[in-house]
Design a protein around this motif. Structure first.
Motif, PDB file in Angstrom:
ATOM      1  N   LEU A  35       0.829  -1.207   0.000  1.00 31.51           N
ATOM      2  CA  LEU A  35       0.000   0.000   0.000  1.00 31.51           C
ATOM      3  C   LEU A  35       0.864   1.257   0.000  1.00 31.51           C
ATOM      4  O   LEU A  35       0.596   2.215  -0.740  1.00 31.51           O
ATOM      5  CB  LEU A  35      -0.930  -0.011   1.219  1.00 31.51           C
ATOM      6  N   ILE A  36       1.911   1.263   0.813  1.00 30.97           N
ATOM      7  CA  ILE A  36       2.808   2.415   0.884  1.00 30.97           C
ATOM      8  C   ILE A  36       3.545   2.598  -0.436  1.00 30.97           C
ATOM      9  O   ILE A  36       3.684   3.725  -0.943  1.00 30.97           O
ATOM     10  CB  ILE A  36       3.814   2.253   2.041  1.00 30.97           C
ATOM     11  N   GLU A  37       4.012   1.505  -1.021  1.00 30.01           N
ATOM     12  CA  GLU A  37       4.733   1.595  -2.295  1.00 30.01           C
ATOM     13  C   GLU A  37       3.823   2.106  -3.404  1.00 30.01           C
ATOM     14  O   GLU A  37       4.238   2.925  -4.237  1.00 30.01           O
ATOM     15  CB  GLU A  37       5.307   0.221  -2.659  1.00 30.01           C
ATOM     16  N   ASP A  38       2.584   1.619  -3.428  1.00 31.62           N
ATOM     17  CA  ASP A  38       1.634   2.078  -4.450  1.00 31.62           C
ATOM     18  C   ASP A  38       1.340   3.566  -4.297  1.00 31.62           C
ATOM     19  O   ASP A  38       1.285   4.310  -5.280  1.00 31.62           O
ATOM     20  CB  ASP A  38       0.331   1.274  -4.363  1.00 31.62           C
ATOM     21  N   ASN A  39       1.111   4.000  -3.052  1.00 37.46           N
ATOM     22  CA  ASN A  39       0.823   5.414  -2.804  1.00 37.46           C
ATOM     23  C   ASN A  39       2.020   6.293  -3.134  1.00 37.46           C
ATOM     24  O   ASN A  39       1.862   7.420  -3.621  1.00 37.46           O
ATOM     25  CB  ASN A  39       0.398   5.629  -1.348  1.00 37.46           C
ATOM     26  N   ALA A  40       3.227   5.782  -2.857  1.00 32.70           N
ATOM     27  CA  ALA A  40       4.434   6.548  -3.167  1.00 32.70           C
ATOM     28  C   ALA A  40       4.545   6.757  -4.673  1.00 32.70           C
ATOM     29  O   ALA A  40       4.937   7.830  -5.141  1.00 32.70           O
ATOM     30  CB  ALA A  40       5.670   5.828  -2.640  1.00 32.70           C
ATOM     31  N   GLY A  41       4.184   5.732  -5.452  1.00 30.33           N
ATOM     32  CA  GLY A  41       4.206   5.855  -6.899  1.00 30.33           C
ATOM     33  C   GLY A  41       3.206   6.886  -7.394  1.00 30.33           C
ATOM     34  O   GLY A  41       3.502   7.679  -8.299  1.00 30.33           O
ATOM     35  N   ILE A  42       2.020   6.891  -6.793  1.00 30.16           N
ATOM     36  CA  ILE A  42       0.990   7.857  -7.179  1.00 30.16           C
ATOM     37  C   ILE A  42       1.445   9.274  -6.859  1.00 30.16           C
ATOM     38  O   ILE A  42       1.336  10.186  -7.685  1.00 30.16           O
ATOM     39  CB  ILE A  42      -0.332   7.555  -6.455  1.00 30.16           C
ATOM     40  N   VAL A  43       1.968   9.458  -5.646  1.00 33.91           N
ATOM     41  CA  VAL A  43       2.443  10.779  -5.224  1.00 33.91           C
ATOM     42  C   VAL A  43       3.571  11.255  -6.127  1.00 33.91           C
ATOM     43  O   VAL A  43       3.627  12.423  -6.538  1.00 33.91           O
ATOM     44  CB  VAL A  43       2.908  10.748  -3.751  1.00 33.91           C
ATOM     45  N   GLY A  44       4.499  10.334  -6.481  1.00 30.18           N
ATOM     46  CA  GLY A  44       5.607  10.701  -7.352  1.00 30.18           C
ATOM     47  C   GLY A  44       5.128  11.107  -8.736  1.00 30.18           C
ATOM     48  O   GLY A  44       5.620  12.087  -9.310  1.00 30.18           O
ATOM     49  N   GLY A  45       4.153  10.380  -9.283  1.00 35.94           N
ATOM     50  CA  GLY A  45       3.606  10.715 -10.587  1.00 35.94           C
ATOM     51  C   GLY A  45       2.903  12.055 -10.592  1.00 35.94           C
ATOM     52  O   GLY A  45       3.062  12.855 -11.524  1.00 35.94           O
ATOM     53  N   VAL A  46       2.116  12.299  -9.533  1.00 37.55           N
ATOM     54  CA  VAL A  46       1.417  13.583  -9.411  1.00 37.55           C
ATOM     55  C   VAL A  46       2.421  14.725  -9.304  1.00 37.55           C
ATOM     56  O   VAL A  46       2.258  15.776  -9.931  1.00 37.55           O
ATOM     57  CB  VAL A  46       0.471  13.574  -8.190  1.00 37.55           C
ATOM     58  N   ALA A  47       3.482  14.516  -8.508  1.00 41.40           N
ATOM     59  CA  ALA A  47       4.499  15.559  -8.337  1.00 41.40           C
ATOM     60  C   ALA A  47       5.201  15.871  -9.658  1.00 41.40           C
ATOM     61  O   ALA A  47       5.499  17.038  -9.957  1.00 41.40           O
ATOM     62  CB  ALA A  47       5.530  15.113  -7.300  1.00 41.40           C
TER      63      ALA A  47
END
Length: 242
Positions: free
Chosen positions: A207-219
């Motif tokens: 879950l943390i890895e998936d969210n980190a990917g989403i946050v990185g893409g948005v950034a």
């Protein structure tokens, strides 16, 4: 005149996008803050928990701050473009530049910290399992936390169902938490063993890895929009001075 009008329109569109992205980040920040507080609540029951893990909760506050900042910047940029105010355009450029640098720094930290999350969570696995075995069924706060977490994440224990063996709950009822069994049956040892539900450690890391990917893409997307916004702001700034 035509070029100036086109720049105004582009500036307005870009800042409108920044405003919407800021609102989205604000919503995401609230969600991450609430979610991280619930998912990492087990740290409250662990002595000497790694400080690095507790910092995960601050990611939500960072997103909230960026969201509020970007919504205000989007509004400021739109006003500066419409009024062709050199002061507003320059202020807009400086603020966006500062936030852009902060986002780049934050992205680097997130990139470097992400691989450590699984290792940090794995290191405290024994302590978490001990707290479950010692207090689950006896400590209301810890029991409620694990019941809620297991129900939401569809997992069982920190490692697996064996974390609950010989816990106060298991000793009193000779049962395991219902979340450790897939079927609506008495969650005995045999049923829990057959269900073999995934431990919350594995689920939490994913879950943390998936969210980190989403946050990185948005950034990354936000950074591209901000670069265009700064370019348009400087072009309008020069034209406004003529």
């Amino acid at each position: 005149m035509c070029c100036s009008s086109l720049l105004k329109i582009l500036m307005f569109i870009v800042n409108g996008a920044i405003f919407l992205v800021g609102a989205g980040l604000l919503a995401m920040g609230v969600w991450v803050t609430v979610d991280s507080a619930s998912m990492l609540g087990f740290l409250d029951h662990i002595e000497d928990a790694p400080a690095g893990l507790k910092q995960l909760g601050n990611v939500g506050y960072l997103l909230i701050g960026l969201g509020v900042g970007l919504t205000l910047i989007g509004f400021l940029g739109c006003c500066g473009a419409v009024k062709e105010s050199r002061c507003m355009l320059l202020t807009f450029f400086i603020i966006v530049l500062i936030i852009f640098i902060a986002e780049v720094a934050g992205a680097i930290v997130l990139f470097l910290f992400q691989p450590l999350v699984g290792e940090l969570l794995r290191d405290i696995g024994g302590k978490v399992a001990d707290s479950i075995q010692t207090s689950y069924g006896d400590n209301e706060g810890l029991s409620t936390f694990w019941n809620t977490t297991m129900d939401e994440l569809k997992c069982c224990g920190y490692n697996n169902y064996t974390d609950f063996t010989d816990s106060p709950y298991n000793t009193a009822y000779t049962l395991y938490p219902p979340e450790c069994c897939k079927q609506d049956v008495r969650c005995t040892f045999d049923n829990a063993h057959s269900a073999n539900m995934t431990g919350c450690f594995d689920t939490l890391v994913i879950l943390i890895e998936d969210n980190a990917g989403i946050v990185g893409g948005v950034a990354l997307g936000i950074g591209a929009v901000e670069v265009f916004a700064m370019i348009f702001a400087m072009v309008l700034y020069k034209k406004a001075g003529k």
